[in-house]
Design an enzyme around this catalytic site. Structure first.
Site, short mmCIF file in Angstrom:
data_model
loop_
_atom_site.label_atom_id
_atom_site.label_comp_id
_atom_site.label_asym_id
_atom_site.label_seq_id
_atom_site.Cartn_x
_atom_site.Cartn_y
_atom_site.Cartn_z
N TYR A 1 15.17 11.54 -5.67
CA TYR A 1 15.53 9.91 -6.75
C TYR A 1 16.63 9.87 -5.81
CZ TYR A 1 14.66 7.03 -10.40
OH TYR A 1 14.79 5.46 -11.38
N LYS B 1 20.68 3.00 -10.43
CA LYS B 1 20.57 3.55 -11.52
C LYS B 1 22.30 3.93 -11.75
CE LYS B 1 16.48 2.49 -11.50
NZ LYS B 1 15.70 1.13 -11.89
N1 NAD Z 1 7.73 4.37 -13.71
C1 NAD Z 1 9.17 4.96 -13.63
O1 NAD Z 1 8.57 6.69 -13.33
C2 NAD Z 1 10.27 4.37 -14.50
C3 NAD Z 1 11.45 5.19 -14.81
C4 NAD Z 1 12.32 4.53 -15.53
C5 NAD Z 1 12.43 3.17 -14.82
N2 NAD Z 1 12.24 2.94 -14.28
C6 NAD Z 1 12.12 1.34 -12.86
O2 NAD Z 1 11.28 0.40 -14.11
C7 NAD Z 1 11.33 0.14 -13.29
C8 NAD Z 1 9.84 -1.40 -12.79
O3 NAD Z 1 9.60 -0.55 -12.09
P1 NAD Z 1 7.80 -0.09 -12.25
O4 NAD Z 1 7.88 1.62 -12.72
O5 NAD Z 1 7.09 -0.50 -13.55
O6 NAD Z 1 7.25 -0.34 -10.98
P2 NAD Z 1 7.29 -1.12 -9.71
O7 NAD Z 1 6.29 -0.82 -9.16
O8 NAD Z 1 5.55 -1.94 -11.38
O9 NAD Z 1 7.62 -2.37 -11.07
C9 NAD Z 1 8.73 -2.59 -9.34
C10 NAD Z 1 9.15 -3.79 -9.26
O10 NAD Z 1 10.00 -4.66 -8.09
C11 NAD Z 1 9.70 -5.52 -7.76
N3 NAD Z 1 11.03 -5.63 -6.59
C12 NAD Z 1 10.90 -4.71 -6.23
N4 NAD Z 1 11.90 -5.52 -4.57
C13 NAD Z 1 12.15 -6.71 -4.86
C14 NAD Z 1 12.67 -8.18 -4.50
N5 NAD Z 1 13.06 -7.74 -3.32
N6 NAD Z 1 12.70 -9.04 -5.05
C15 NAD Z 1 12.22 -9.27 -5.99
N7 NAD Z 1 11.36 -7.50 -6.75
C16 NAD Z 1 11.27 -6.41 -6.12
C17 NAD Z 1 8.41 -5.02 -7.13
O11 NAD Z 1 7.70 -6.39 -6.76
C18 NAD Z 1 7.77 -4.66 -8.55
O12 NAD Z 1 6.78 -5.48 -9.33
C19 NAD Z 1 12.54 -0.28 -12.18
O13 NAD Z 1 13.25 -0.75 -12.48
C20 NAD Z 1 11.75 1.63 -12.12
O14 NAD Z 1 13.32 2.08 -11.16
C21 NAD Z 1 10.66 3.71 -13.43
#
Ligand code: NAD
Length: 257
Positions: free
Chosen positions: A157, A164
């Site tokens: 990570y 985060k």
């Molecule tokens: N999937 C998991 O296990 C998990 C767990 C906890 C938290 N999260 C967090 O949830 C959030 C959403 O992630 P997800 O898992 O739905 O994946 P995802 O890949 O669907 O979403 C991540 C998004 O970030 C956007 N992004 C990246 N760089 C960018 C930029 N420069 N400008 C605008 N947008 C940008 C991408 O286009 C994408 O839509 C993130 O913050 C991720 O860290 C995810």
């Protein structure tokens, strides 16, 4: 169910149907909210337009959160079309693939800067843009997405854990700054879910298995469960909640051994 009739929201972070932000968008739309949804670059435009086609009169705009000019145009367009804003969902995060594979000590200056800019600073920039539009509505609610890797070490990570940690501190400082305007700022710390972002983290499947084995609920969570928690924070049920990191992870965060 939370009622969002007459409310308007901005959703940042939809890449595809598996995105957590998309699940939140669907829940908010089902509750009656009108949405502005952004996509990052042309690569994702078609996906987002196809998904949003089922929503009632959405506003769809490009937004790369590293661009102040694009952030400004998003809020100008929302102002013109909605005349105000009730909530923002921030689901954007990024770390270069090599930073998630190399030993943490090898984290590069550029990789660190980019990861914290996109994954943490962007919340400040979006909150600043949303602030005057929310003030006009008598307040608002901002929700971002974080992970337990901010507090504990998870293999691979790496710099995303540092981003985060910065994001969660940002939630608290923004909440303190904007609270007098009745703007609330919270995070949801979601359990691991297979999404596009998660695919960049080596060994992700084994993290999922650890949650199945050890989380109090003995399972992982899905995006609709994160969306339900987001609806609480975005809607009237969460009206006294701010500066909070709400764990939606089947209780995994409480486990020791
Ligand atoms: N999937 C998991 O296990 C998990 C767990 C906890 C938290 N999260 C967090 O949830 C959030 C959403 O992630 P997800 O898992 O739905 O994946 P995802 O890949 O669907 O979403 C991540 C998004 O970030 C956007 N992004 C990246 N760089 C960018 C930029 N420069 N400008 C605008 N947008 C940008 C991408 O286009 C994408 O839509 C993130 O913050 C991720 O860290 C995810």
């Amino acid at each position: 169910m939370t009622d969002m009739q007459g409310k308007t929201g901005l959703i940042v972070g939809v890449a595809n149907k598996r995105s957590i932000a998309w699940a939140i968008a669907q829940a908010a739309a089902a509750a009656g909210a009108r949405l502005a949804i952004t996509y990052q670059g042309e690569r994702l435009e078609e996906n987002v337009r196809e998904l949003a086609a089922g929503l009632a009169d959405p506003l769809i705009m490009p937004l790369d959160v590293t661009s102040d000019a694009q952030i400004a145009s998003v809020f100008e367009e929302i102002d013109r079309t909605f005349g105000g804003l009730d909530f923002v969902v921030h689901g954007a995060a990024f770390a270069p693939r090599e930073e998630l594979a190399a030993p943490f000590v090898q984290t590069s200056r550029d990789g660190f800067r980019m990861s914290l800019d996109i994954s943490a600073y962007s919340l400040i920039a979006l909150a600043r843009g949303a602030m005057p539009l929310m003030e006009r509505r008598g307040g608002g609610s901002i929700v971002t997405l974080t992970y337990l890797g901010s507090e504990r070490v998870f293999q691979n990570y790496n710099v995303m854990g540092v981003a985060k940690a910065a994001l969660e501190a940002t939630v608290r400082y923004l909440a303190a700054d904007l609270g007098a305007k009745n703007i609330r700022v919270n995070a949801i710390s979601a359990g691991p879910i297979k999404t596009l972002a998660a695919s960049g983290i080596g060994g992700f499947s084994s993290i999922l298995q650890v949650y199945r084995d050890r989380a109090p609920l003995r399972r992982t969570v899905d995006t609709s469960e994160v969306a339900d928690a987001a609806m609480f924070l975005l809607g009237p049920g969460g009206r006294a909640v701010t500066a909070e990191v709400l764990m939606v992870d089947g209780g995994y965060h409480a486990t020791g051994m």
